[in-house]
Design a protein around this motif. Structure first.
Motif, PDB file in Angstrom:
ATOM      1  N   VAL A  80      -4.184  13.277   0.504  1.00  0.00           N
ATOM      2  CA  VAL A  80      -3.571  11.978   0.789  1.00  0.00           C
ATOM      3  C   VAL A  80      -4.115  10.976  -0.225  1.00  0.00           C
ATOM      4  CG1 VAL A  80      -3.277  10.122   2.465  1.00  0.00           C
ATOM      5  CG2 VAL A  80      -3.292  12.503   3.237  1.00  0.00           C
ATOM      6  N   ARG A  81      -3.218  10.389  -0.996  1.00  0.00           N
ATOM      7  CA  ARG A  81      -3.601   9.413  -2.030  1.00  0.00           C
ATOM      8  C   ARG A  81      -3.085   8.040  -1.626  1.00  0.00           C
ATOM      9  NH1 ARG A  81      -4.617  12.925  -6.625  1.00  0.00           N
ATOM     10  NH2 ARG A  81      -5.075  14.888  -5.581  1.00  0.00           N
ATOM     11  N   VAL A  82      -3.874   7.048  -1.934  1.00  0.00           N
ATOM     12  CA  VAL A  82      -3.527   5.661  -1.611  1.00  0.00           C
ATOM     13  C   VAL A  82      -3.476   4.861  -2.911  1.00  0.00           C
ATOM     14  CG1 VAL A  82      -4.184   3.608  -0.303  1.00  0.00           C
ATOM     15  CG2 VAL A  82      -4.673   5.884   0.625  1.00  0.00           C
ATOM     16  N   ASN A  83      -2.343   4.203  -3.130  1.00  0.00           N
ATOM     17  CA  ASN A  83      -2.145   3.319  -4.282  1.00  0.00           C
ATOM     18  C   ASN A  83      -2.356   4.013  -5.620  1.00  0.00           C
ATOM     19  OD1 ASN A  83      -1.393   1.162  -2.679  1.00  0.00           O
ATOM     20  ND2 ASN A  83      -3.482   0.399  -2.508  1.00  0.00           N
ATOM     21  N   ARG A  84      -1.889   5.242  -5.736  1.00  0.00           N
ATOM     22  CA  ARG A  84      -1.937   5.952  -7.007  1.00  0.00           C
ATOM     23  C   ARG A  84      -0.975   5.328  -8.007  1.00  0.00           C
ATOM     24  NH1 ARG A  84       1.113   8.896  -9.874  1.00  0.00           N
ATOM     25  NH2 ARG A  84       2.716   8.766  -8.304  1.00  0.00           N
ATOM     26  N   ALA A  85       0.097   4.757  -7.510  1.00  0.00           N
ATOM     27  CA  ALA A  85       1.110   4.117  -8.352  1.00  0.00           C
ATOM     28  C   ALA A  85       1.717   2.962  -7.558  1.00  0.00           C
ATOM     29  CB  ALA A  85       2.182   5.126  -8.751  1.00  0.00           C
ATOM     30  N   GLY A  86       2.634   2.238  -8.196  1.00  0.00           N
ATOM     31  CA  GLY A  86       3.307   1.137  -7.518  1.00  0.00           C
ATOM     32  C   GLY A  86       4.182   1.624  -6.376  1.00  0.00           C
ATOM     33  N   PRO A  87       4.649   0.717  -5.548  1.00  0.00           N
ATOM     34  CA  PRO A  87       5.369   1.105  -4.337  1.00  0.00           C
ATOM     35  C   PRO A  87       6.672   1.851  -4.588  1.00  0.00           C
ATOM     36  CG  PRO A  87       5.539  -1.259  -4.691  1.00  0.00           C
ATOM     37  CD  PRO A  87       4.551  -0.740  -5.694  1.00  0.00           C
ATOM     38  N   ASP A  88       7.300   1.644  -5.724  1.00  0.00           N
ATOM     39  CA  ASP A  88       8.618   2.234  -5.972  1.00  0.00           C
ATOM     40  C   ASP A  88       8.748   2.792  -7.392  1.00  0.00           C
ATOM     41  OD1 ASP A  88       8.593  -0.148  -7.328  1.00  0.00           O
ATOM     42  OD2 ASP A  88      10.439  -0.915  -6.464  1.00  0.00           O
ATOM     43  N   ASN A  89       7.623   3.174  -7.989  1.00  0.00           N
ATOM     44  CA  ASN A  89       7.653   3.689  -9.353  1.00  0.00           C
ATOM     45  C   ASN A  89       8.433   4.993  -9.463  1.00  0.00           C
ATOM     46  OD1 ASN A  89       4.767   2.146  -9.389  1.00  0.00           O
ATOM     47  ND2 ASN A  89       5.757   2.132 -11.379  1.00  0.00           N
ATOM     48  N   TYR A  90       8.931   5.256 -10.657  1.00  0.00           N
ATOM     49  CA  TYR A  90       9.560   6.545 -10.948  1.00  0.00           C
ATOM     50  C   TYR A  90       8.534   7.651 -10.705  1.00  0.00           C
ATOM     51  CZ  TYR A  90      13.829   4.842 -13.200  1.00  0.00           C
ATOM     52  OH  TYR A  90      15.046   4.285 -13.447  1.00  0.00           O
ATOM     53  N   TRP A  91       9.020   8.846 -10.352  1.00  0.00           N
ATOM     54  CA  TRP A  91       8.166  10.017 -10.167  1.00  0.00           C
ATOM     55  C   TRP A  91       8.394  10.938 -11.362  1.00  0.00           C
ATOM     56  CZ3 TRP A  91       4.079  11.727  -7.789  1.00  0.00           C
ATOM     57  CH2 TRP A  91       3.845  13.099  -7.703  1.00  0.00           C
ATOM     58  N   THR A  97       0.869  -1.165   0.000  1.00  0.00           N
ATOM     59  CA  THR A  97       0.000   0.000   0.000  1.00  0.00           C
ATOM     60  C   THR A  97       0.905   1.214   0.000  1.00  0.00           C
ATOM     61  OG1 THR A  97      -1.732  -1.161   1.228  1.00  0.00           O
ATOM     62  CG2 THR A  97      -1.819   1.248   1.231  1.00  0.00           C
ATOM     63  N   ARG A  98       0.693   2.098  -0.970  1.00  0.00           N
ATOM     64  CA  ARG A  98       1.501   3.314  -1.101  1.00  0.00           C
ATOM     65  C   ARG A  98       0.671   4.506  -0.634  1.00  0.00           C
ATOM     66  NH1 ARG A  98       4.917   5.410  -6.306  1.00  0.00           N
ATOM     67  NH2 ARG A  98       4.714   7.651  -5.956  1.00  0.00           N
ATOM     68  N   TYR A  99       1.256   5.315   0.261  1.00  0.00           N
ATOM     69  CA  TYR A  99       0.625   6.532   0.761  1.00  0.00           C
ATOM     70  C   TYR A  99       1.486   7.720   0.350  1.00  0.00           C
ATOM     71  CZ  TYR A  99      -1.765   3.326   4.011  1.00  0.00           C
ATOM     72  OH  TYR A  99      -2.504   2.312   4.564  1.00  0.00           O
ATOM     73  N   GLU A 100       0.825   8.768  -0.174  1.00  0.00           N
ATOM     74  CA  GLU A 100       1.544   9.981  -0.543  1.00  0.00           C
ATOM     75  C   GLU A 100       0.577  11.155  -0.543  1.00  0.00           C
ATOM     76  OE1 GLU A 100       2.937   9.780  -4.689  1.00  0.00           O
ATOM     77  OE2 GLU A 100       1.340   8.316  -4.990  1.00  0.00           O
ATOM     78  N   VAL A 101       1.127  12.344  -0.542  1.00  0.00           N
ATOM     79  CA  VAL A 101       0.332  13.562  -0.643  1.00  0.00           C
ATOM     80  C   VAL A 101       0.650  14.209  -1.984  1.00  0.00           C
ATOM     81  CG1 VAL A 101       0.152  15.930   0.231  1.00  0.00           C
ATOM     82  CG2 VAL A 101      -0.018  14.001   1.796  1.00  0.00           C
ATOM     83  N   MET A 102      -0.417  14.589  -2.694  1.00  0.00           N
ATOM     84  CA  MET A 102      -0.287  15.243  -3.995  1.00  0.00           C
ATOM     85  C   MET A 102      -1.272  16.407  -4.062  1.00  0.00           C
ATOM     86  SD  MET A 102       0.021  11.882  -6.438  1.00  0.00           S
ATOM     87  CE  MET A 102      -0.521  12.809  -7.823  1.00  0.00           C
ATOM     88  N   GLY A 103      -0.903  17.438  -4.812  1.00  0.00           N
ATOM     89  CA  GLY A 103      -1.750  18.611  -4.913  1.00  0.00           C
ATOM     90  C   GLY A 103      -2.757  18.600  -6.047  1.00  0.00           C
ATOM     91  N   TRP A 104      -2.522  17.760  -7.074  1.00  0.00           N
ATOM     92  CA  TRP A 104      -3.402  17.773  -8.236  1.00  0.00           C
ATOM     93  C   TRP A 104      -4.829  17.441  -7.849  1.00  0.00           C
ATOM     94  CZ3 TRP A 104       1.280  14.827  -9.303  1.00  0.00           C
ATOM     95  CH2 TRP A 104       2.230  15.600  -9.971  1.00  0.00           C
ATOM     96  N   GLY A 105      -5.731  18.337  -8.181  1.00  0.00           N
ATOM     97  CA  GLY A 105      -7.145  18.114  -7.934  1.00  0.00           C
ATOM     98  C   GLY A 105      -7.641  18.533  -6.565  1.00  0.00           C
ATOM     99  N   VAL A 106      -6.749  18.888  -5.654  1.00  0.00           N
ATOM    100  CA  VAL A 106      -7.173  19.251  -4.298  1.00  0.00           C
ATOM    101  C   VAL A 106      -8.118  20.449  -4.339  1.00  0.00           C
ATOM    102  CG1 VAL A 106      -6.368  20.144  -2.063  1.00  0.00           C
ATOM    103  CG2 VAL A 106      -5.213  18.196  -3.129  1.00  0.00           C
ATOM    104  N   GLY A 107      -7.838  21.417  -5.206  1.00  0.00           N
ATOM    105  CA  GLY A 107      -8.702  22.585  -5.329  1.00  0.00           C
ATOM    106  C   GLY A 107     -10.104  22.254  -5.819  1.00  0.00           C
TER     107      GLY A 107
END
Length: 154
Positions: A64-75, A48-58
């Motif tokens: 806080v996004r969960v499983n938007r991408a794989g655990p170690d994908n390129y950014w 399970t990947r947890y991260e914070v992203m700004g796209w769409g927040v407005g």
């Protein structure tokens, strides 16, 4: 995934916690890193990947996004640096505490590039909530020196 099978993949039966940071995309990449955390309890079939992203927040999307991408994908073309790799005994307890900290994060619907809250604010918050992670966030690529201590995070 960037990691070979067995080194970070879901093939392991062990509990795993990994924290990553990668340079931001484009021009921002020289001044910022994006960080995230991936967890896999013992015997779980996937991370399970947890991260914070700004796209769409407005527009009402959560920060806080969960499983938007794989655990170690390129950014966005940037290879991530693995900052933490904890696995085995005691890690399931850390995962329980990490998941509780994700739920308690005080800015789940807010994002600001600078000074935050952003992805690094989120990971720093988790690092303070679970100090056993021994997390040391890197400075942005443009400020890298021989010492990570040169950078202060929110």
């Amino acid at each position: 995934m960037i990691l070979p099978p067995g080194s970070g993949s879901a093939e392991t039966r062990d509990a795993v916690v990994q924290v990553y940071a990668a340079a931001g995309g484009g021009v921002a990449g020289r001044d910022a890193v994006h960080s995230w955390i991936s967890v896999k309890p013992s015997g779980a079939p996937a991370y399970t990947r947890y991260e914070v992203m700004g796209w769409g927040v407005g527009n009402g999307a959560p920060a806080v996004r969960v499983n938007r991408a794989g655990p170690d994908n390129y950014w966005f073309g940037s290879r991530p640096e693995r900052l933490v790799d904890r696995r085995g005994d005691g890690v399931d307890e850390l995962i329980t505490r990490i998941q509780a900290a994700v739920e308690a994060y005080p800015y789940p619907t807010s994002y600001r590039t600078w000074p935050g809250p952003n992805s690094n604010t989120f990971i720093a918050y988790l690092g303070r909530a679970v100090p056993e992670l021994r997390l040391d966030l890197p400075p942005p690529p443009s400020a890298r020196t021989s010492s990570r201590a040169a950078c202060r995070w929110p």
